[in-house]
Structures are given as C-alpha cells and as structure tokens.
Design an enzyme around this catalytic site. Structure first.
Site: not given
Length: 521
Positions: A176-177
């Site tokens: 993800g981020g």
C-alpha cells in the site's frame, strides 16, 4: 546524599530500567521466535548487524501511540519502531528499524514522528538516513492520523532528496502506501524470499481482475530487481542486505556538501591494460563482456554494480580510480547489442542524477549502435525516456569523462555524453567510430541510387561500404573536428582516466538561476 533521597532515586532508576527493558523486548518472546522462524532478524538485531559495534544510540525510546479508542488497551512498546544513530566504518548514520513483532510494524502517527525526527536530525547534521522496513502498512485503528504520518515521511523523502543519501532496506512486507517512501529514496535493497512490495495485494487483485498471483510473484525481490526496476539490489537474507548497505555507503559522501571518501590503493595508477585487446574485438558485431573491461580499468577490479539484473543492455555502478570513487555508465554489447531502450534510459538517467547529487565523477564507456528500434518502444515513449538521459548528462556538473571503445552512432552518441552534452574530456580507442549511422546503413541511404543503377549492385555496394569505413568509420574524422580530445592506446586507458580525473578535481560549473529544471518524466 540522604538515605531517603538515595532510596527514592534508586526506585526511579529501577522503574526507568524496567520500562526500557520492556521496550527492548519488543512484542515478546513468542513473536520474536516467529520472526526468527521466518528467517528474519528482529528490528534491534538488524541495527546491531548494520552498525559498527557498540555505536548505536537510541532516540524516542519511550514514545507511545496516540491511544485512540480502538487502541486504549493495546500495548505497543516504542511504538513499533526503533530509531537513533550510530556509525558505519566510523561515519555517523541515522537509522530507523520497524519492529514487526509489535502490531506488525504498522505505522501510526507517533511511529511516523519517530521516523521524521531522525530524518530531520540526519539533514541538520549532514549524515545518511537508512530505513529498515518491515511493516504491515498503515495502522487502520488510527485512520487518517496514520495516513498523515505517511505524508510527513514522504514529504521529507522528497525535500531531503539529494541532500543526504537515503537508503531503504525491504526486510518483510511493504504494501500500500508504505511502498512510496522506499521508492522516493536513492537506493532500495530487498531480501530474497522474505520481502515484497506492492500497491494492492493478491486478494484485491483477485477480486478486481480475477488474476491469481502469489505475494512473491506480485512483488518479490526478483520482480523488482529484474522487471520493475524499483529495487536496486537483492540479497539472500537480512544479513546480506545489511552488508550491501555498508558497502554502498563506502562510495558515498555524508551529504551533498562533501566529496566522496578517498581510499588509498596499492593498484598502480599507470598500470597498463593490454588484456583489453583480447576482450574487445575490432569487429563491431562481436559482443564482449563490458563488465570485464570495467574491472580491468578500475582499482583492484572492484566494481559495485547497481541494478545488475534490470535493463542489462546498460551497466551502471560504483568503482574507484586512483582511490577516487566514480560512477560508471557503460553500454553492454552482450544484451540487445548495447542499444538504448526505455528501461536502459531510465536506469542510466537515474544513476547519473544520483552521482551528480553526491559529487561522484561520471566515467562513461561507449559502444552503442543507437536506440532500440520497434513499434512497441516508440508507442511506449522511447522519445520521452531517451530524453531523460540527455537531460541528466546535461544537468550534471560533476567531472564527466567519456571513452568511446568501439562504435558511437546516431542519437545514442549524444545520449552517452558526447562533448556537446557536457563531457569535460572525450577519449577514444583506435577501434572506435563516431557517425550518424554505421557504414552499411549509411551506404544504403547515401549511395542508394548509384547502387540501383549499377550493373553489379552488390560489388558497388561493398565498394562504397569499404570507402565509407575508410573515411568515416574511425575516430579521426570526429577528432579532427574537436569532438574527441585524444585517441589513446587501450593499454594506457587507466592512466589517462586517472590523470583527467585529477585535473578535474576542482571543477566548477556555474549554471543560470532557476527554481528547478523540468526533466521529461
């Protein structure tokens, strides 16, 4: 000191030590055993293996999470990340190491603040920052506070880019981020089999696109070192990753304000290299291992290749010449004939800019026919990507030396740092040639009508090819117009390179004022 005061102080000290020990135990013995079972070190073990012995100084030891409603009864010693500073080969570095045994190393607001604090300290003091990543990602319980924490880290990655070296080790999950912080740093190193990076995981992909893929197939070290180019190196395990980082730092300065560290060498500066002639055949169609050429030229045959498995038609890496660290960029005739394609252009441009950021001279070894032709390359933007190399070389103000080993044709002649693109010194071997096209291609265009009108077209074509080669397929036509500074004996190459590097040691190159350039991304 009165007895009651001493007793009171002893109690406070004992409490302090007990709190410290609780933090140092991380997620507890069971989770530590699980980490070891996966072949992974703990966060603190990694720091000890990375740094010089007994040099680590921890910061933010007693930081706690925000205590949001969903986490009021959750214990997270040290907020799941160990931060501080220490030394590598006697030089100060700052480090953070995410602790997967504590909430999966997930990032919350205070976790992020511990990281940003050491990043700020690294820049204020002029020292590298090393991130040891092993995290499940954003801490869902903290919601947008966790996202804010990532934003604070990303912002500093970008603002501090080119200020101090930033190195990321991927030693577990990075999803993800979380992947964007490593992607914003200068170098990414991954551990085989135990680390992976991706934006969306296999389950999301399965639900959206119906594709079946494993964690390793989606974002393992092999994917990112060979296909995507996100990672620069892979190593067998955590220990191997940490050794790579130590070696990498030996070529880099502490910050952009310093020059790279010199290292005394017993390799003679005037050492002759006649063996090069047995490697590089004058026939332009014969491939050869460019990496062997590099190792023969540099100090003690030590070439630290960057991105060794990605875009193998071009080689980039660090070496030393006369003890001076340099960046090397070289075409590799063994892969795609050394032509430049999209991935090679990106790889080289990024490396050139890294060298320029941290004051490493750039030595370019040229043997290139041109850019890789093809519809796929054109449609995917080879013009835009190739322009990155042109931009990077023109932008770089460090000493730049170019050696033309064999051929240098067309736009790739410029992209490989010709004198027109800012090379300080251009050297060539007698085996080299600089032209718009090779002899056969040029003949087919320039003498097409004459060949078509000839009674013996094949004989006429061969005659014109030989005539073209005699006149233009050599270094002297270009040298006669000042595009090549000297044609040298290959056995004297090392001596010439070191001599010119010494001459350029104090080079200064002022540029027009601007906020920043606009590289063709």
């Amino acid at each position: 000191m009165p007895d009651d005061t001493l007793s009171w102080m002893n109690e406070l000290t004992a409490e302090m030590e007990e709190r410290r020990k609780r933090v140092e135990r991380g997620g507890g013995e069971a989770r530590v055993r699980k980490q070891h079972k996966l072949g992974k070190m703990t966060a603190r073990e990694r720091i000890c293996a990375l740094l010089d012995q007994d040099t680590f100084v921890e910061l933010g030891v007693f930081v706690e999470h925000l205590g949001v409603e969903m986490m009021r009864d959750v214990d997270a010693p040290g907020e799941g990340v160990v931060t501080g500073y220490g030394k590598i080969d006697g030089r100060t570095v700052f480090v953070f190491s995410q602790d997967f045994t504590i909430l999966g190393g997930s990032l919350g607001k205070m976790h992020a603040q511990k990281i940003t604090k050491v990043m700020d300290a690294a820049v204020r003091t002029g020292a590298p920052i090393i991130g040891l990543n092993d995290s499940a990602g954003a801490r869902i319980q903290e919601g947008v506070d966790a996202l804010s924490g990532y934003g604070e880290v990303f912002y500093r990655n970008a603002i501090y880019s080119g200020v101090v070296p930033q190195i990321s080790a991927i030693l577990g999950p990075c999803a993800g981020g979380a992947v964007y912080s490593p992607a914003l740093t200068d170098f990414v190193v991954m551990a085989q089999g135990s680390s992976y990076m991706f934006i969306t995981g296999p389950e999301v992909i399965r639900s959206v696109t119906k594709e079946e893929v494993t964690f390793e197939e989606l974002g393992g070290s092999e994917v990112h070192t060979r296909l995507s180019g996100v990672a620069h190196f892979e190593a067998e395990d955590d220990a191997g990753v940490l050794r790579l980082i130590r070696r990498l730092l030996s070529y880099l300065p502490q910050s952009a304000r310093e020059k790279p560290p010199l290292r005394p060498t017993d390799d003679p500066e005037a050492r002759e290299t006649p063996e090069l002639l047995s490697i590089v055949h004058p026939d332009q169609r014969r491939p050869y291992p460019m990496v062997d050429v590099i190792r023969i030229l540099v100090d003690n045959a030590e070439f630290f290749e960057i991105h060794p498995d990605f875009a193998r038609n071009i080689l980039v890496g660090f070496a030393r010449l006369g003890g001076q660290p340099v960046g090397v960029v070289a075409n590799n005739p063994r892969h795609l004939a050394g032509t430049l394609n999209i991935d090679a252009s990106d790889k080289a441009a990024r490396f050139i800019r890294t060298c320029d950021s941290f004051n490493l001279p750039i030595v370019t070894l040229v043997d290139v026919t041109g850019f890789l032709p093809g519809v796929a390359q054109e449609h995917a933007g080879i013009i835009r990507h190739g322009a990155k190399m042109l931009y990077a070389y023109a932008e770089a103000t460090v000493p730049k030396i170019t050696l033309i080993i064999r051929k240098s044709y067309g736009g790739a002649y410029l992209a490989m740092n010709s004198v027109d693109m800012g090379a300080d010194v251009v050297l060539a071997w007698p085996t080299s040639a600089v032209a718009v096209l090779g002899a056969e291609g040029a003949t087919d265009i320039v003498y097409r009508r004459e060949i078509q009108a000839s009674r013996t077209p094949e004989v006429t074509r061969n005659s014109r090819i030989e005539d073209y080669r005699r006149k233009f397929d050599n270094p002297y036509w270009a040298a006669g117009r000042g595009y090549i500074d000297d044609v040298i004996d290959p056995k004297d190459t090392r001596r010439h390179l070191i001599r010119h590097l010494r001459m350029l040691e104090n080079k200064e190159e002022p540029r027009p004022f601007k906020k920043h350039g606009n590289i063709p991304l």
